[in-house]
Design a protein around this motif. Structure first.
Motif, PDB file in Angstrom:
ATOM      1  N   UNK A 386       0.836  -1.202   0.000  1.00  8.56           N
ATOM      2  CA  UNK A 386       0.000   0.000   0.000  1.00  8.56           C
ATOM      3  C   UNK A 386       0.870   1.251   0.000  1.00  8.56           C
ATOM      4  N   UNK A 387       1.924   1.241   0.825  1.00 10.53           N
ATOM      5  CA  UNK A 387       2.794   2.413   0.903  1.00 10.53           C
ATOM      6  C   UNK A 387       3.589   2.590  -0.391  1.00 10.53           C
ATOM      7  N   UNK A 388       4.025   1.461  -0.980  1.00 13.64           N
ATOM      8  CA  UNK A 388       4.783   1.559  -2.229  1.00 13.64           C
ATOM      9  C   UNK A 388       3.920   2.038  -3.378  1.00 13.64           C
ATOM     10  N   UNK A 389       2.613   1.793  -3.315  1.00 10.75           N
ATOM     11  CA  UNK A 389       1.716   2.363  -4.318  1.00 10.75           C
ATOM     12  C   UNK A 389       1.767   3.884  -4.262  1.00 10.75           C
ATOM     13  N   UNK A 390       1.745   4.420  -3.041  1.00 10.18           N
ATOM     14  CA  UNK A 390       1.866   5.868  -2.863  1.00 10.18           C
ATOM     15  C   UNK A 390       3.206   6.363  -3.395  1.00 10.18           C
ATOM     16  N   UNK A 391       4.282   5.664  -3.044  1.00  5.11           N
ATOM     17  CA  UNK A 391       5.616   6.065  -3.493  1.00  5.11           C
ATOM     18  C   UNK A 391       5.716   6.011  -5.012  1.00  5.11           C
ATOM     19  N   UNK A 392       5.187   4.941  -5.607  1.00  7.22           N
ATOM     20  CA  UNK A 392       5.254   4.812  -7.056  1.00  7.22           C
ATOM     21  C   UNK A 392       4.471   5.923  -7.750  1.00  7.22           C
ATOM     22  N   UNK A 393       3.258   6.188  -7.290  1.00  4.73           N
ATOM     23  CA  UNK A 393       2.450   7.240  -7.920  1.00  4.73           C
ATOM     24  C   UNK A 393       3.144   8.593  -7.798  1.00  4.73           C
ATOM     25  N   UNK A 394       3.825   8.823  -6.678  1.00  5.54           N
ATOM     26  CA  UNK A 394       4.534  10.087  -6.470  1.00  5.54           C
ATOM     27  C   UNK A 394       5.674  10.239  -7.453  1.00  5.54           C
TER      28      UNK A 394
END
Length: 491
Positions: A386-394
């Motif tokens: 879930x956190x890496x989804x945020x990082x990737x989108x950023x």
């Protein structure tokens, strides 16, 4: 720090180097249907399981390195021109550039009347000791605009008006960028109803469009409050000692302009009509965006109309002795002030062309980066996914700053991926919107950011030295929001 154009050139060098290391790939696309405002809509999106490398004759993934110069337009030395002429009237880069030239010329006419200066002086006289009220009021309004109708490019026009006001009040150009453009992106990222990000992402993800508003509305308020307090803290320090400003040197342009005392006492019917024209234009623009779904071409025409009407008023009432020829000269001078940000917008677009600007079905480095990130995230533990989804989108927002464009590219991959790793699709959408919105305050590929910095005369290097703290704050809060949504079962 080097000049902003130098930074853009180094980004172009890095992008060119990637093409020698990363093979190209492509996806197939598919149609998805979703319901919004009672209507069934469709959108072409990426088929998440269709990625394939572009293979050479030997069956190996093909590289597509950019040359130093290429007659097709994809060479390193082509990036500036190709970026400047890329796109169409609906978007980056040529559409945004023409939009900037038109509003720059129109506001050049408005500023030449002297009305805004005189109104600012009257406003200052009536707000002695209460200047900080402007910051929460403006930040809240612009954040609301970003949340409700995806306000972004419109902030450029407001920044032209507000920058002289902020500097007269003892603040700086950076404060102006914070309460205009940055506020819109805080609202954009934390929105509960943004039609260009949340609505599209939820439709693609197959969850009810605009669902989860009871969680997102308090989230929007919290992030807006965080941005307001950060801006007020910085502005208070600058008001005490203006030399602490990161943009102190470039703010001299506005401070020097304030030394002209010729027209400070004037405020007549013509000035009142100019202000009413400004107000009517802002209302007209907001109405057009919300009700008619107008975008860059229509908004540019609205601001051109404002400049034309203001010029007529100036000639009729003799504001600053203006004549039709002087109105024309002021329009040209106002447009000329936009040259630097226009070049930056074109340069940023040129970088994306080198990485592959042909969409998901055309082999490109950009598609390969997207597919690799999806594969990596799928191998992580649930909460970390879930956190890496945020990082990737950023990170991916550097390459695709359009909210709707990023949703169409990434959500078809992230939505089924979230099912596999045990993250709810609502949390996947949350990671998308926060990552897509917040990094717009720092990526040089954002046309709106570079244009707002340009009209406020804030160097990108100075902006980086200031904004990184706020971005870290936003990303920590966004990480807590995504992880909290996952553990608390946000569906």
């Amino acid at each position: 720090m080097p000049d902003t154009l130098v930074l853009i050139f180094f980004v172009a060098l890095f992008a060119a180097a990637l093409t020698y290391l990363v093979p190209t790939g492509a996806f197939d696309t598919q149609e998805v249907h979703f319901s919004q405002n009672g209507e069934t809509k469709s959108r072409t999106v990426v088929d998440p399981g269709s990625f394939r490398y572009d293979l050479n004759e030997g069956g190996e993934p093909r590289l597509a390195p950019v040359a130093l110069f290429d007659a097709s337009g994809r060479g390193l030395l082509n990036f500036m021109f190709e970026g400047l002429v890329s796109g169409d009237k609906w978007g980056s880069a040529v559409g945004v550039i023409m939009f900037m030239l038109v509003i720059g010329g129109s506001f050049g006419v408005v500023m030449a009347t002297g009305t805004v200066d005189n109104a600012i002086l009257r406003l200052i006289a009536h707000t002695q000791g209460r200047e900080q009220l402007f910051i929460p009021l403006l930040f809240g309004l612009f954040s609301l605009g970003g949340a409700v109708f995806g306000m972004g490019e419109e902030a450029i026009a407001f920044a032209i008006i507000l920058c002289p006001l902020m500097i007269r009040l003892g603040y700086d150009g950076i404060t102006t960028v914070m309460v205009t453009y940055v506020a819109t992106q805080v609202g954009f990222g934390a929105s509960w109803m943004n039609p260009f990000s949340v609505a599209i992402a939820q439709g693609i993800a197959g969850i009810p469009v605009l669902s989860g508003a009871l969680v997102r509305m308090p989230m929007w308020f919290g992030f807006t409050l965080l941005g307001t307090l950060f801006t007020m803290h910085y502005a208070k320090r600058i008001k005490r000692d203006p030399t602490l400003s990161y943009s102190y040197a470039t703010d001299a342009h506005f401070r020097d302009a304030q030394s002209d005392q010729d027209h400070k006492g004037r405020f007549n019917l013509g000035d009142t009509l100019v202000l009413l024209t400004l107000l009517a234009t802002m209302v007209w623009v907001i109405w057009g965006v919300l009700v008619k779904a107008w975008f860059i071409p229509e908004i540019a025409s609205q601001f051109f109309t404002m400049g034309l009407v203001t010029g007529l008023i100036a000639c009729i009432f003799g504001l600053n002795g203006m004549t039709p020829s002087q109105v024309a000269r002021q329009f040209k001078q106002g447009a000329a002030t936009m040259l630097e940000p226009c070049l930056l917008v074109g340069g940023a677009a040129g970088v994306l062309i080198m990485l592959g600007n042909g969409g998901p079905t055309q082999p490109s480095v950009l598609n390969t980066i997207l597919a690799a990130a999806g594969e990596l995230i799928g191998q992580l533990p649930t909460a970390l996914s879930a956190w890496f989804m945020l990082l990737f989108q950023s990170v991916f927002n550097f390459f695709v700053t359009s909210g709707s464009g990023q949703a169409a590219l990434t959500m078809p991959l992230m939505a089924p991926l979230s099912d596999i790793v045990g993250v709810s699709r609502q949390v996947a959408v949350l990671a998308f919107q926060l990552g897509d919105g917040f990094t717009n305050v720092i990526v040089p590929t954002s046309a709106s950011l570079m244009a707002t910095l340009g009209v406020c005369r804030v160097e990108f290097g100075a902006w980086l030295r200031f904004i990184w703290r706020f971005l870290v704050l936003l990303m920590v809060a966004a990480s807590l929001m995504v992880l909290g949504g996952h553990y608390l079962g946000f569906v």
